[in-house]
Motif scaffolding. Structure first.
Motif, PDB file in Angstrom:
ATOM      1  N   THR A 153      -8.434 -42.560   9.496  1.00  0.00           N
ATOM      2  CA  THR A 153      -9.207 -41.357   9.790  1.00  0.00           C
ATOM      3  C   THR A 153      -8.895 -40.260   8.782  1.00  0.00           C
ATOM      4  N   SER A 154      -7.611 -40.080   8.490  1.00  0.00           N
ATOM      5  CA  SER A 154      -7.221 -39.001   7.572  1.00  0.00           C
ATOM      6  C   SER A 154      -7.770 -39.224   6.171  1.00  0.00           C
ATOM      7  N   SER A 155      -8.054 -40.478   5.809  1.00  0.00           N
ATOM      8  CA  SER A 155      -8.555 -40.764   4.465  1.00  0.00           C
ATOM      9  C   SER A 155      -9.888 -40.072   4.195  1.00  0.00           C
ATOM     10  N   TYR A 156     -10.632 -39.730   5.257  1.00  0.00           N
ATOM     11  CA  TYR A 156     -11.906 -39.029   5.081  1.00  0.00           C
ATOM     12  C   TYR A 156     -11.703 -37.529   4.832  1.00  0.00           C
ATOM     13  N   TYR A 157     -10.542 -36.997   5.229  1.00  0.00           N
ATOM     14  CA  TYR A 157     -10.310 -35.557   5.141  1.00  0.00           C
ATOM     15  C   TYR A 157      -9.504 -35.148   3.919  1.00  0.00           C
ATOM     16  N   ILE A 158      -8.751 -36.059   3.370  1.00  0.00           N
ATOM     17  CA  ILE A 158      -7.885 -35.695   2.254  1.00  0.00           C
ATOM     18  C   ILE A 158      -8.650 -35.748   0.931  1.00  0.00           C
ATOM     19  N   ILE A 159      -8.044 -35.209  -0.105  1.00  0.00           N
ATOM     20  CA  ILE A 159      -8.616 -35.275  -1.453  1.00  0.00           C
ATOM     21  C   ILE A 159      -8.125 -36.571  -2.074  1.00  0.00           C
TER      22      ILE A 159
END
Length: 203
Positions: A153-159
């Protein structure tokens, strides 16, 4: 052989998966699917659970569908994040100097009480291709989101990184090593007048 539709292939796959699981052969199932495909499937599954990201008028970052949890970042991290949100096509780190003015604008908005000279000094570090400042800021952003959700999930929010191949004629090939935020922009909500093209707050 009769041509099968994607739906028919999916139904056959579903039946085969069920048979292998009933036989207790998850090892063969994993071997057939392959780890890279499995990782992509996990990413796709996470996509359906993404929370909207609300950026308030005073630049708080809230995950709406996670009980409005706040993503706690320092002003410099917020400025970097806003820059990459504004450019879904991605930006190469080595070309950050071309975005100096825009990055400065975001930084000054989120750090209104900070001394302008300190902001400009910080920007100089960020856009200098020989400085590691931008990597450090992106690592911090990744750490904060990673503490709030699973890695898929976090992979969509990080740069994150994306390599794009370009071909000019038959001999000239070059690659753009872009950095971008893959969060679908319809999930980004801006309170007040939007300063880049995303959905304004309606709730």
């Amino acid at each position: 052989m009769e041509e099968r539709t994607a739906e028919q292939i999916a139904n056959e796959l579903r039946e085969n998966v069920a048979q292998l699981e009933a036989m207790g052969r998850s090892d063969l199932l994993l071997q057939a699917i392959g780890v890279p495909t499995l990782e992509r499937l996990k990413m796709e599954a996470a996509r359906g659970r993404l929370s909207r990201l609300r950026i308030t008028a005073d630049y708080r970052f809230l995950l709406v569908d996670m009980d409005n949890q706040e993503v706690v970042l320092q002003p410099v991290h917020k400025a970097v994040y806003l820059l990459f949100l504004a450019h879904p096509e991605g930006i190469e780190f080595k070309r950050l100097a071309e975005y100096r003015e825009e990055l400065t604008t975001y930084y000054m908005r989120v750090a209104r009480l900070m001394d302008k000279q300190k902001i400009e000094e910080s920007i100089e570090h960020l856009v200098n291709p020989l400085d590691n400042a931008i990597n450090e800021k992106c690592s911090r952003i990744k750490k904060v989101f990673g503490a709030m959700m699973d890695v898929y999930t976090s992979s969509y929010y990080i740069i994150t990184g994306h390599v794009e191949k370009h071909i000019n004629g038959s001999n000239h090939i070059w690659y753009e090593r872009l950095k971008l935020i893959t969060l679908p922009r319809h999930l980004v909500i801006i309170e007040g007048p939007p300063f880049f093209p995303v959905r304004p707050a309606t709730e």
